[in-house]
Design an enzyme around this catalytic site. Structure first.
Site, mmCIF file in Angstrom:
data_model
loop_
_atom_site.group_PDB
_atom_site.id
_atom_site.type_symbol
_atom_site.label_atom_id
_atom_site.label_comp_id
_atom_site.label_asym_id
_atom_site.label_seq_id
_atom_site.Cartn_x
_atom_site.Cartn_y
_atom_site.Cartn_z
ATOM 1 N N SER A 113 0.849 -1.189 0.000
ATOM 2 C CA SER A 113 0.000 0.000 0.000
ATOM 3 C C SER A 113 0.887 1.243 0.000
ATOM 4 C CB SER A 113 -0.874 0.034 1.257
ATOM 5 O OG SER A 113 -1.360 1.359 1.451
ATOM 6 N N HIS A 169 -1.203 -1.206 -4.349
ATOM 7 C CA HIS A 169 -2.480 -0.924 -3.682
ATOM 8 C C HIS A 169 -2.554 0.568 -3.362
ATOM 9 C CE1 HIS A 169 -5.929 -2.127 -1.102
ATOM 10 N NE2 HIS A 169 -5.510 -1.202 -0.275
ATOM 11 N N ASP A 210 -4.681 3.479 -1.619
ATOM 12 C CA ASP A 210 -5.730 3.714 -0.614
ATOM 13 C C ASP A 210 -6.342 5.092 -0.774
ATOM 14 O OD1 ASP A 210 -3.902 1.755 1.690
ATOM 15 O OD2 ASP A 210 -5.935 1.374 0.979
ATOM 16 N N MET A 266 -9.000 7.796 0.357
ATOM 17 C CA MET A 266 -9.753 8.111 1.577
ATOM 18 C C MET A 266 -10.356 9.516 1.458
ATOM 19 S SD MET A 266 -7.127 6.645 4.427
ATOM 20 C CE MET A 266 -6.470 4.997 4.279
ATOM 21 N N HIS A 320 -8.406 1.070 -3.828
ATOM 22 C CA HIS A 320 -9.295 0.764 -2.699
ATOM 23 C C HIS A 320 -10.022 2.036 -2.307
ATOM 24 C CE1 HIS A 320 -9.361 -0.493 1.865
ATOM 25 N NE2 HIS A 320 -10.576 -0.427 1.358
ATOM 26 N N MET A 377 -12.122 4.009 -0.080
ATOM 27 C CA MET A 377 -12.724 4.155 1.246
ATOM 28 C C MET A 377 -13.442 5.492 1.253
ATOM 29 S SD MET A 377 -9.503 2.642 3.388
ATOM 30 C CE MET A 377 -8.383 2.961 2.019
ATOM 31 N N MET A 400 -11.078 -6.268 5.478
ATOM 32 C CA MET A 400 -10.269 -5.326 6.252
ATOM 33 C C MET A 400 -9.927 -5.954 7.592
ATOM 34 S SD MET A 400 -9.714 -2.803 4.374
ATOM 35 C CE MET A 400 -8.863 -1.800 5.587
ATOM 36 N N ASP A 455 -6.270 -6.697 4.221
ATOM 37 C CA ASP A 455 -5.660 -5.370 4.222
ATOM 38 C C ASP A 455 -5.673 -4.795 5.636
ATOM 39 O OD1 ASP A 455 -6.648 -2.333 2.382
ATOM 40 O OD2 ASP A 455 -5.000 -2.741 3.768
#
Ligand code: DX5
Ligand code: ZN
Length: 229
Positions: free
Chosen positions: A12, A37, A39, A41, A70, A72, A141, A177
């Site tokens: 990540s 990966h 992330d 957010m 990913h 979120m 998660m 993850d």
């Protein structure tokens, strides 16, 4: 991408040097990363803010393997197109992000990208029961999302086993993850996970100038996973 359930390590970049993403991505791929990966957010679904579509588009030319994005974020549907356009190879949405995860997966598939569905630690495996036929991957998660370097939540192992059972012989990856390292990855692999996100456990001890620890860390996680199979 033909279906391959061999162990994949997806560092990540949340744990990378935020002033040097291009070279960090090149470094982890040169040191053995299978996927990258990313992330995303939004400061609403999770208490942190990271990458918009322009940032992901800037990462894209540096990623030679597979860019796993990913999300979120909530709501997620309005942004699927933009992250697909930015170059994501896979787009993972949270089942908790809104009332219509089935439609969200349909929307991701409509972009031609691989589609993943993620579950937070408090969400039961049953939440994805009617989503599996639209999913290329289920992301479990093993921390409450928002930050790297958190403590692994052990109940994730049982959830992985439950989901692997639900999947049966369908071609669906299980990714884990959060808090994944050589000590936690074995039980996850034995339970049926085949893809492992690691931030702090990959980036610790290394840098763009000294990437060898990235390779050592990736190899240690992979070896621990394979030893458990
Ligand atoms: C957490 C992120 C994870 C995180 C993993 O919200 O979704 O991908 O970066 O970091 P580590 O491996 O340090 O727990
Ligand atoms: Zn993640």
């Amino acid at each position: 991408m033909s279906f391959d359930r061999s162990i994949k390590i997806a560092p990540s970049i949340l744990s990378a040097d935020f002033a040097d993403f291009g070279r960090e991505i090149q470094a982890i791929e040169a040191q053995g990363a299978d996927w990258v990966h990313v992330d995303v957010m939004d400061g609403h679904f999770v208490p942190n803010l990271t990458f918009g579509p322009p940032a992901v588009a800037a990462f894209r030319p540096h990623v030679k393997t597979f860019m796993d994005v990913h999300l979120m974020i909530a709501p997620v549907d309005p942004y699927i197109e933009a992250y697909a356009e930015a170059g994501a190879d896979m787009i993972v949405a949270h089942v908790e992000a809104g009332p219509h995860p089935h439609r969200t997966l349909q929307a991701i598939r409509a972009t031609g990208r691989k589609a993943g569905i993620a579950l937070n630690p408090g969400t039961p495996a049953s939440a994805v029961e009617y989503l599996l036929d639209l999913a290329d991957m289920v992301l479990v998660m093993s921390v409450n999302p928002g930050f790297g370097g958190q403590k692994f939540i052990a109940s994730s192992v049982q959830k992985v086993a439950q989901i692997r059972q639900m999947i049966g012989d369908r071609e669906i990856h299980i990714q884990v993850d959060g808090g994944v390292d050589p000590n936690t990855v074995g039980a996850l692999a034995a339970a049926g996970a085949d893809c492992f996100v690691a931030g702090s456990a990959v980036f610790r001890g290394g840098s763009v100038e000294n990437p060898a620890p990235y390779g050592e860390n990736i190899r240690a996680i992979r070896a621990a996973a394979e030893a458990a199979l």
